[in-house]
Every structure is written in structure tokens, then in C-alpha cells.
Design an enzyme around this catalytic site. Structure first.
Site, PDB file in Angstrom:
ATOM      1  N   VAL A 185       0.806  -1.224   0.000  1.00 32.63           N
ATOM      2  CA  VAL A 185       0.000   0.000   0.000  1.00 32.63           C
ATOM      3  C   VAL A 185       0.839   1.274   0.000  1.00 32.63           C
ATOM      4  O   VAL A 185       0.304   2.365  -0.193  1.00 32.63           O
ATOM      5  CB  VAL A 185      -0.961   0.047   1.213  1.00 32.63           C
ATOM      6  CG1 VAL A 185      -1.986  -1.059   1.135  1.00 32.63           C
ATOM      7  CG2 VAL A 185      -0.203   0.011   2.526  1.00 32.63           C
ATOM      8  N   TYR A 186       2.139   1.156   0.209  1.00 32.85           N
ATOM      9  CA  TYR A 186       2.974   2.354   0.210  1.00 32.85           C
ATOM     10  C   TYR A 186       3.059   2.914  -1.209  1.00 32.85           C
ATOM     11  O   TYR A 186       3.608   2.284  -2.112  1.00 32.85           O
ATOM     12  CB  TYR A 186       4.387   2.043   0.713  1.00 32.85           C
ATOM     13  CG  TYR A 186       4.482   1.653   2.180  1.00 32.85           C
ATOM     14  CD1 TYR A 186       3.383   1.716   3.029  1.00 32.85           C
ATOM     15  CD2 TYR A 186       5.687   1.214   2.708  1.00 32.85           C
ATOM     16  CE1 TYR A 186       3.492   1.352   4.366  1.00 32.85           C
ATOM     17  CE2 TYR A 186       5.806   0.843   4.054  1.00 32.85           C
ATOM     18  CZ  TYR A 186       4.698   0.921   4.875  1.00 32.85           C
ATOM     19  OH  TYR A 186       4.815   0.559   6.195  1.00 32.85           O
ATOM     20  N   SER A 187       2.498   4.110  -1.380  1.00 33.11           N
ATOM     21  CA  SER A 187       2.500   4.782  -2.692  1.00 33.11           C
ATOM     22  C   SER A 187       1.922   3.898  -3.786  1.00 33.11           C
ATOM     23  O   SER A 187       2.428   3.844  -4.914  1.00 33.11           O
ATOM     24  CB  SER A 187       3.915   5.244  -3.062  1.00 33.11           C
ATOM     25  OG  SER A 187       4.335   6.305  -2.244  1.00 33.11           O
ATOM     26  N   ASP A 188       0.858   3.170  -3.437  1.00 33.51           N
ATOM     27  CA  ASP A 188       0.159   2.326  -4.424  1.00 33.51           C
ATOM     28  C   ASP A 188       1.100   1.355  -5.129  1.00 33.51           C
ATOM     29  O   ASP A 188       0.984   1.128  -6.338  1.00 33.51           O
ATOM     30  CB  ASP A 188      -0.563   3.189  -5.468  1.00 33.51           C
ATOM     31  CG  ASP A 188      -1.646   4.056  -4.857  1.00 33.51           C
ATOM     32  OD1 ASP A 188      -2.283   3.614  -3.886  1.00 33.51           O
ATOM     33  OD2 ASP A 188      -1.851   5.186  -5.335  1.00 33.51           O
TER      34      ASP A 188
END
Length: 344
Positions: A61-64
């Protein structure tokens, strides 16, 4: 660099790990954290490896997903020199197959992370949240299959409540499946809730702490003090509401002691806050982030020295809070502490 066993496992991890949440810079939250590109990331990885920081942590989920992509590009050609840690379970999109820890979701998430990271195995894979809608037996069985397939080497959880972690461990034990050996948790001088239940559980069950946000969501950088506004460049202006709550007066009390110790030791406020964490029970590794080389080198200065017993006691006194029921009797009442001494 000091290396420690991760919980009851044979995996040695560095006392400090690098958090790649600043890589990628996509989305409102993560763009406020940082927007490190592949070239900049390679330099940060170079410095980290030179210092013995061999574990790099990220999440889908970090920066998609861009954090994994940038990290994968930055480590290309030296995969065998480092450990990769990533996470899944939080929603990555609106679809029903884009959240949770069901079998299909986990298999797909791992395959996608492997592709973005440019590798064929993940050293430490952690569930980013507990999925109350999926039976724990299904979750631990799916993870065990991924371990047996060679795609994951060690398992962990992140942000689990005590009962959620214990239920998962019990299910793995009952069926002879791979156990969690890590719990990625929030723990700092201004956030010591981890000590009340999760630390004793980790000590009893052989689950090591992988600490995130050790500087209290950016509050222990040395830039925030009593009677002063938050500095213009602080990411707290954009991200404070997304992070752990902190009582302002407690924060200022802790910072006052940190300032005194900075004068005594010649170290910076962040270095002292990190050094305190490295001495806590069950802590295997503390994740430090950095938007640039200067921040990284300052964080690396947290190792190679130790606070004195008196200095630790002063930090403990300033940062301690009374636990809620049912924990407080075990910290305050002699009859309880005699039977169940606190983990710290």
C-alpha cells in the site's frame, strides 16, 4: 552494526532497518512522507549497506505499490546482500479481491509484490492488519503454502491485538504450520502501549518486535518543543491525523529530558530516542526512514554507544503512563506484580 535473532527464529536482522515508505511519493499521505526516486533510493541503499543495515521494509500500500517498485530497482544486482520485508492485507483498491487475508488475496498479493520488487522470494512477509472476516486457519494455511513454495521465508504480523496474534499462533501450532516470528508494531518514547500486552506476549511466544515510527510519527526529531509552533517543513502538518495520537504535555516532558541528554551525550534528540528503543525487551529491529542522505546518516548515529542506567531511568520516568484496566494492577500493585512481573 548489531545483529539480532528475529523472535524464535534463525533469521538475523540488523538492529536498525531501513523503511522505504518515503519511496515513490504517490497519493496524498505518502507524497507527504517523501518522493524518493530509484536513483536517490540506490544512494540510500548504498549508505545503508555500508553501515550494515541489511533489511529494507516496505508494503504493497505504500504509494500504491511504487515503494516496492523503487526499492526493487534500487537493490537490483545485489539481492543476495540484503533482506526484503513487505506487507499485505490492507485495501489496495475498491474490489473485493483487493483487501484482506483470504487465500486468493494473499497468493495474488505475494505474486504482485515479488514482481514489483524484482525478486523470487521475500525474506519477511507480514500481514498488515488482522482480517476478522477470514478464518485464521485459512490465513495461516495459505501463508504456510507460500513458505513451502519458497516464495516467503519468514512470517510476521503487523498491528495485531494480543488476542488476534495469539489466536493466529495457536492455529499454526494446532495444525503444524509456520508460525509468526515477527510483529511490526508502533513503539516509541511517546507511545509505550506495546509494553502492556504485546511485549509480554512476544516474550512468551518468541515473537520479535519490528518497530515502526520509532520517533513518534515525526514528533521526536528535535524540532518540536514546548511553546513553539510546528516547523513549516514538518510532515505533521499533513499527516498528524493519520498517525498515533500523542498527548502534547507528555511529548514536551519527554523532549525536555531528551534535550538535557543531548547536552550530556553530545548526541541528537532522534539518536537518543532510537538508542532507548534498542535496549527494550523483545525489540529485534527498529525501522528508520529517511528522505535524504543527511537524515539517514543521523539515524545511523543511534548505534555504537549506550545510554547510562540513570539516563534510561530519566527517560522512563518522563515517558511512562498508567496502563488501562486490566493492565494497571500488574504495574502498580505488589500482589499482582509478584505473580506477573511486567515485561520491562
Amino acid at each position: 552494526m548489531d545483529y539480532r535473532r528475529l523472535g524464535a527464529s534463525g533469521l538475523l536482522v540488523p538492529a536498525l532497518s531501513f523503511g522505504a515508505g518515503t519511496f515513490g511519493g504517490r497519493g496524498e499521505l505518502f507524497s507527504a512522507w517523501g518522493d524518493t526516486d530509484a536513483e536517490q533510493a540506490r544512494r540510500l541503499v548504498d549508505i545503508s549497506l555500508e553501515a550494515g543495515v541489511t533489511m529494507f521494509d516496505t508494503a504493497d500500500v505504500y504509494s500504491d505499490g511504487a515503494s516496492e517498485e523503487v526499492l526493487g530497482a534500487a537493490i537490483k544486482g545485489r539481492r543476495d546482500r540484503l533482506l526484503l520485508s513487505t506487507k499485505a492485507s490492507l485495501p489496495t483498491g475498491p474490489g473485493p479481491a483487493q483487501a484482506g487475508s483470504g487465500r486468493a488475496r494473499l497468493i495474488g498479493a505475494v505474486e504482485a509484490s515479488l514482481r514489483r520488487l524484482g525478486t523470487d522470494y521475500i525474506d519477511l512477509f507480514q500481514l498488515h492488519a488482522f482480517d476478522a472476516g477470514t478464518p485464521v486457519e485459512e490465513v495461516v494455511a495459505a501463508l504456510d503454502d507460500l513458505v513451502r513454495a519458497g516464495k516467503i521465508r519468514y512470517l510476521g504480523a503487523s498491528n495485531f491485538a494480543g488476542w488476534q496474534l495469539m489466536k493466529s499462533l495457536a492455529a499454526a501450532d494446532k495444525h503444524g504450520l509456520t508460525r509468526y516470528v515477527a510483529h511490526q508494531v508502533y513503539y516509541s518514547l511517546v507511545g509505550r502501549d506495546y509494553e502492556w500486552e504485546l511485549m509480554p506476549l512476544g516474550r512468551d511466544q518468541g515473537v520479535g518486535a519490528v518497530v515502526w515510527s520509532p520517533l513518534g510519527w515525526g514528533r521526536l526529531t528535535g524540532k518540536i518543543r514546548r511553546g513553539q509552533p510546528i516547523p513549516a517543513g514538518s510532515r505533521l502538518h499533513q499527516t498528524a491525523e493519520a498517525g498515533p495520537p500523542v498527548d502534547d504535555e507528555k511529548l514536551y516532558d519527554v523532549v525536555d529530558v531528551l534535550d538535557d541528554l543531548a547536552v550530556e551525550t553530545g548526541k541528537t534528540v532522534p539518536q537518543i530516542a532510537l538508542n532507548w528503543l534498542l535496549r527494550r525487551p523483545t525489540v529485534a529491529t527498529v525501522i528508520v526512514g529517511a528522505r535524504n542522505e543527511a537524515q539517514l546518516r543521523q539515524n545511523l548515529g543511534a548505534i555504537g554507544w549506550e545510554l547510562t542506567t540513570d539516563q534510561i531511568a530519566r527517560l522512563d520516568k518522563a515517558s511512562t503512563t498508567t496502563p488501562p484496566y486490566p493492565y494497571y494492577p500488574y504495574y502498580r500493585l505488589p500482589d499482582f506484580t509478584r505473580l506477573n512481573p511486567p515485561a520491562v
